[in-house]
Design a protein around this motif. Sequence first.
Motif, PDB file in Angstrom:
ATOM      1  N   VAL A  47       0.877  -1.166   0.000  1.00 13.12           N
ATOM      2  CA  VAL A  47       0.000   0.000   0.000  1.00 13.12           C
ATOM      3  C   VAL A  47       0.914   1.215   0.000  1.00 13.12           C
ATOM      4  O   VAL A  47       1.744   1.385   0.894  1.00 13.12           O
ATOM      5  CB  VAL A  47      -0.921   0.014   1.230  1.00 13.12           C
ATOM      6  N   ILE A  48       0.788   2.079  -0.996  1.00  7.29           N
ATOM      7  CA  ILE A  48       1.702   3.203  -1.177  1.00  7.29           C
ATOM      8  C   ILE A  48       0.990   4.496  -0.779  1.00  7.29           C
ATOM      9  O   ILE A  48      -0.086   4.820  -1.313  1.00  7.29           O
ATOM     10  CB  ILE A  48       2.181   3.297  -2.637  1.00  7.29           C
ATOM     11  N   LEU A  49       1.590   5.223   0.163  1.00  2.72           N
ATOM     12  CA  LEU A  49       1.034   6.475   0.654  1.00  2.72           C
ATOM     13  C   LEU A  49       1.935   7.635   0.266  1.00  2.72           C
ATOM     14  O   LEU A  49       3.147   7.455   0.057  1.00  2.72           O
ATOM     15  CB  LEU A  49       0.904   6.438   2.188  1.00  2.72           C
ATOM     16  N   PRO A  50       1.382   8.860   0.196  1.00  9.06           N
ATOM     17  CA  PRO A  50       2.251  10.031   0.024  1.00  9.06           C
ATOM     18  C   PRO A  50       3.181  10.172   1.223  1.00  9.06           C
ATOM     19  O   PRO A  50       2.771   9.945   2.371  1.00  9.06           O
ATOM     20  CB  PRO A  50       1.262  11.199  -0.069  1.00  9.06           C
ATOM     21  N   LEU A  51       4.418  10.550   0.997  1.00  9.73           N
ATOM     22  CA  LEU A  51       5.401  10.634   2.077  1.00  9.73           C
ATOM     23  C   LEU A  51       4.975  11.638   3.148  1.00  9.73           C
ATOM     24  O   LEU A  51       5.106  11.370   4.353  1.00  9.73           O
ATOM     25  CB  LEU A  51       6.762  11.014   1.501  1.00  9.73           C
ATOM     26  N   GLY A  52       4.456  12.798   2.718  1.00  9.59           N
ATOM     27  CA  GLY A  52       4.020  13.794   3.692  1.00  9.59           C
ATOM     28  C   GLY A  52       2.901  13.282   4.574  1.00  9.59           C
ATOM     29  O   GLY A  52       2.883  13.526   5.788  1.00  9.59           O
ATOM     30  N   THR A  53       1.954  12.558   3.987  1.00 11.80           N
ATOM     31  CA  THR A  53       0.852  11.982   4.758  1.00 11.80           C
ATOM     32  C   THR A  53       1.368  10.961   5.760  1.00 11.80           C
ATOM     33  O   THR A  53       0.969  10.953   6.937  1.00 11.80           O
ATOM     34  CB  THR A  53      -0.165  11.320   3.815  1.00 11.80           C
ATOM     35  N   ALA A  54       2.255  10.078   5.321  1.00 15.85           N
ATOM     36  CA  ALA A  54       2.785   9.040   6.207  1.00 15.85           C
ATOM     37  C   ALA A  54       3.579   9.654   7.360  1.00 15.85           C
ATOM     38  O   ALA A  54       3.464   9.206   8.511  1.00 15.85           O
ATOM     39  CB  ALA A  54       3.662   8.087   5.407  1.00 15.85           C
ATOM     40  N   GLN A  55       4.377  10.683   7.091  1.00 10.96           N
ATOM     41  CA  GLN A  55       5.168  11.304   8.157  1.00 10.96           C
ATOM     42  C   GLN A  55       4.288  12.033   9.153  1.00 10.96           C
ATOM     43  O   GLN A  55       4.638  12.133  10.334  1.00 10.96           O
ATOM     44  CB  GLN A  55       6.194  12.264   7.549  1.00 10.96           C
ATOM     45  N   ALA A  56       3.120  12.545   8.686  1.00 14.25           N
ATOM     46  CA  ALA A  56       2.219  13.244   9.593  1.00 14.25           C
ATOM     47  C   ALA A  56       1.449  12.282  10.497  1.00 14.25           C
ATOM     48  O   ALA A  56       1.071  12.654  11.616  1.00 14.25           O
ATOM     49  CB  ALA A  56       1.235  14.104   8.796  1.00 14.25           C
ATOM     50  N   GLU A  57       1.220  11.049  10.047  1.00 12.49           N
ATOM     51  CA  GLU A  57       0.364  10.134  10.800  1.00 12.49           C
ATOM     52  C   GLU A  57       1.110   8.977  11.449  1.00 12.49           C
ATOM     53  O   GLU A  57       0.580   8.344  12.363  1.00 12.49           O
ATOM     54  CB  GLU A  57      -0.725   9.585   9.873  1.00 12.49           C
ATOM     55  N   PHE A  58       2.316   8.674  10.966  1.00 12.31           N
ATOM     56  CA  PHE A  58       3.076   7.578  11.556  1.00 12.31           C
ATOM     57  C   PHE A  58       4.453   8.111  11.968  1.00 12.31           C
ATOM     58  O   PHE A  58       5.236   8.547  11.107  1.00 12.31           O
ATOM     59  CB  PHE A  58       3.242   6.428  10.547  1.00 12.31           C
ATOM     60  N   PRO A  59       4.766   8.088  13.221  1.00  6.26           N
ATOM     61  CA  PRO A  59       6.047   8.635  13.670  1.00  6.26           C
ATOM     62  C   PRO A  59       7.222   7.772  13.196  1.00  6.26           C
ATOM     63  O   PRO A  59       7.116   6.556  13.044  1.00  6.26           O
ATOM     64  CB  PRO A  59       5.938   8.604  15.197  1.00  6.26           C
ATOM     65  N   GLY A  60       8.320   8.449  12.948  1.00  9.39           N
ATOM     66  CA  GLY A  60       9.551   7.726  12.611  1.00  9.39           C
ATOM     67  C   GLY A  60       9.681   7.306  11.167  1.00  9.39           C
ATOM     68  O   GLY A  60      10.539   6.478  10.849  1.00  9.39           O
ATOM     69  N   VAL A  61       8.866   7.863  10.262  1.00  8.09           N
ATOM     70  CA  VAL A  61       8.979   7.521   8.845  1.00  8.09           C
ATOM     71  C   VAL A  61      10.118   8.340   8.238  1.00  8.09           C
ATOM     72  O   VAL A  61      10.037   9.575   8.177  1.00  8.09           O
ATOM     73  CB  VAL A  61       7.661   7.788   8.096  1.00  8.09           C
ATOM     74  N   VAL A  62      11.166   7.650   7.802  1.00  3.46           N
ATOM     75  CA  VAL A  62      12.347   8.305   7.250  1.00  3.46           C
ATOM     76  C   VAL A  62      12.669   7.650   5.905  1.00  3.46           C
ATOM     77  O   VAL A  62      12.716   6.416   5.814  1.00  3.46           O
ATOM     78  CB  VAL A  62      13.559   8.182   8.190  1.00  3.46           C
ATOM     79  N   PRO A  63      12.888   8.441   4.851  1.00  5.41           N
ATOM     80  CA  PRO A  63      13.249   7.834   3.563  1.00  5.41           C
ATOM     81  C   PRO A  63      14.518   6.997   3.676  1.00  5.41           C
ATOM     82  O   PRO A  63      15.504   7.409   4.300  1.00  5.41           O
ATOM     83  CB  PRO A  63      13.463   9.047   2.646  1.00  5.41           C
ATOM     84  N   SER A  64      14.480   5.830   3.084  1.00  4.25           N
ATOM     85  CA  SER A  64      15.642   4.927   3.113  1.00  4.25           C
ATOM     86  C   SER A  64      16.291   4.758   1.756  1.00  4.25           C
ATOM     87  O   SER A  64      17.441   4.315   1.671  1.00  4.25           O
ATOM     88  CB  SER A  64      15.217   3.553   3.638  1.00  4.25           C
ATOM     89  N   THR A  65      15.568   5.102   0.692  1.00  9.68           N
ATOM     90  CA  THR A  65      16.081   4.879  -0.660  1.00  9.68           C
ATOM     91  C   THR A  65      15.671   6.046  -1.554  1.00  9.68           C
ATOM     92  O   THR A  65      14.545   6.549  -1.467  1.00  9.68           O
ATOM     93  CB  THR A  65      15.525   3.572  -1.254  1.00  9.68           C
ATOM     94  N   LEU A  66      16.599   6.453  -2.386  1.00 14.13           N
ATOM     95  CA  LEU A  66      16.316   7.437  -3.427  1.00 14.13           C
ATOM     96  C   LEU A  66      16.423   6.713  -4.757  1.00 14.13           C
ATOM     97  O   LEU A  66      17.513   6.318  -5.182  1.00 14.13           O
ATOM     98  CB  LEU A  66      17.308   8.597  -3.358  1.00 14.13           C
ATOM     99  N   ALA A  67      15.275   6.469  -5.396  1.00 12.31           N
ATOM    100  CA  ALA A  67      15.251   5.787  -6.691  1.00 12.31           C
ATOM    101  C   ALA A  67      15.388   6.826  -7.790  1.00 12.31           C
ATOM    102  O   ALA A  67      14.752   7.884  -7.748  1.00 12.31           O
ATOM    103  CB  ALA A  67      13.953   5.001  -6.861  1.00 12.31           C
ATOM    104  N   LEU A  68      16.223   6.509  -8.786  1.00  4.94           N
ATOM    105  CA  LEU A  68      16.511   7.452  -9.855  1.00  4.94           C
ATOM    106  C   LEU A  68      16.257   6.825 -11.215  1.00  4.94           C
ATOM    107  O   LEU A  68      16.537   5.643 -11.427  1.00  4.94           O
ATOM    108  CB  LEU A  68      17.971   7.914  -9.796  1.00  4.94           C
ATOM    109  N   GLY A  69      15.743   7.624 -12.121  1.00  5.41           N
ATOM    110  CA  GLY A  69      15.743   7.276 -13.536  1.00  5.41           C
ATOM    111  C   GLY A  69      16.907   8.007 -14.183  1.00  5.41           C
ATOM    112  O   GLY A  69      17.079   9.208 -13.958  1.00  5.41           O
ATOM    113  N   VAL A  70      17.726   7.293 -14.936  1.00  4.74           N
ATOM    114  CA  VAL A  70      18.911   7.914 -15.534  1.00  4.74           C
ATOM    115  C   VAL A  70      18.904   7.682 -17.040  1.00  4.74           C
ATOM    116  O   VAL A  70      18.305   6.728 -17.541  1.00  4.74           O
ATOM    117  CB  VAL A  70      20.220   7.344 -14.925  1.00  4.74           C
ATOM    118  N   GLN A  71      19.568   8.574 -17.748  1.00  4.22           N
ATOM    119  CA  GLN A  71      19.697   8.428 -19.186  1.00  4.22           C
ATOM    120  C   GLN A  71      20.629   7.275 -19.505  1.00  4.22           C
ATOM    121  O   GLN A  71      21.551   6.963 -18.741  1.00  4.22           O
ATOM    122  CB  GLN A  71      20.230   9.721 -19.800  1.00  4.22           C
TER     123      GLN A  71
END
Length: 408
Positions: free
Chosen positions: A214-238
């Motif tokens: 289940v995928i939530l917006p990051l801002g929503t998840a951080q506002a409602e669930f404590p301790g949500v910290v990004p762990s991965t930065l996915a990139l599209g590259v040429q």
Amino acid sequence: MQPRVRLFGDIGGEALASVGARPGRLLLGVLGTVVGIAALVTTMGLGQTASGQLSARFDAVAATHAEVEPATAPGSDGTERPVATLHSDALSRIRDLAGVTAGALLAPVDIGDREITTVPVTDPARAPMAPPAVVAASGDLLEAVGGRLQRGRMFDSGHERRHDRVAVLGAEAAEQLGVTSIDARPTVFIGGHAYAVIGILAASETRRSLKAAVILPLGTAQAEFPGVVPSTLALGVQLGAGSLVARQVPIALAPSSPEQFSVSAPGEPTTFQTGLQGDLDLIFLAIGLITLLAGALGIAGTTLSGVAERIGEIGLRRALGATRGQIAAQFVAESATVGLLGGLMGSAAGVFVVVGVSLAQGWTPVLDLALTFGAVATGGLVGLLAGLVPSHRAARTEPADALRSTPT
């Protein structure tokens, strides 16, 4: 020179006349070569086409995606811990880097003992079911992970800024929760809080686990669930920019200590493609040669049978002055003619098969012209070699023995 040219012309004409005079035997001899050459062209052509498709697939997926994670170091308890944090401004830092086409932050969400259901009713009699994983995301998720929607749409920056309770379900999570359509505006409940389902994710090329989440917006998840910290930065590259991105991104995220981030970026696809092409070509070449050997044996068997049936003709030719070499040359010429016809027909059949399969699969056919035209010459060579033993047997026939063995 003039008699020799006439001799070769006579042998060639006799070979063509003899081959054309026996259409049934010609069909049997040609059939083996057609199958062998067609198999050779088909297997090599499909091998090259498949290699091209796999290489293109490699380029489109592995060579156009990268991931950035904080580096880890052993903590006081011996476990690996991240030494840095991906902040919310990471996307703005890498957005304008050369070679970067998209970026998305991903964060696991720990919902504790909360349930995920499609109804806000807790039934004590219902058997407990493991809830889908919950993941928070921000940025261009579909482009960064090679995602594709089955229904609906992705949430955007507006949903995230407003902390809207919306969700996108992975296809497997949607099936588990019984959500098959978004037309009726379904809702999922996480710990009693309702989230409107606005889309269903069909697939992700680099993050297959999202199909069961289940995928939530990051801002929503951080506002409602404590301790949500990004762990991965996915990139599209040429394509081809993997090494450049791997050097630039850590500096953009932490200019004073870029070693705090590790980048899993694609390397150059040349080595992979070359090795894959060579392996596939070798496998399909072996298959084609084995089939071609069967065709050569068929020509040899047909020619040997022809020698046995034409023993009287051989004896008569010898009695009229034909030499052993001329007899052998005639049978070799006949065999080579059969092989050449089979090579021409087999090469054409192989080309049609490769093009037909490619069109049916939506592929781009790859055919080497040298292989296509070389297959015709290969058919003639196979026929020539297959006729050596029968021609030797015919040349050794003594005129008197041949004429005595001929039925009156």
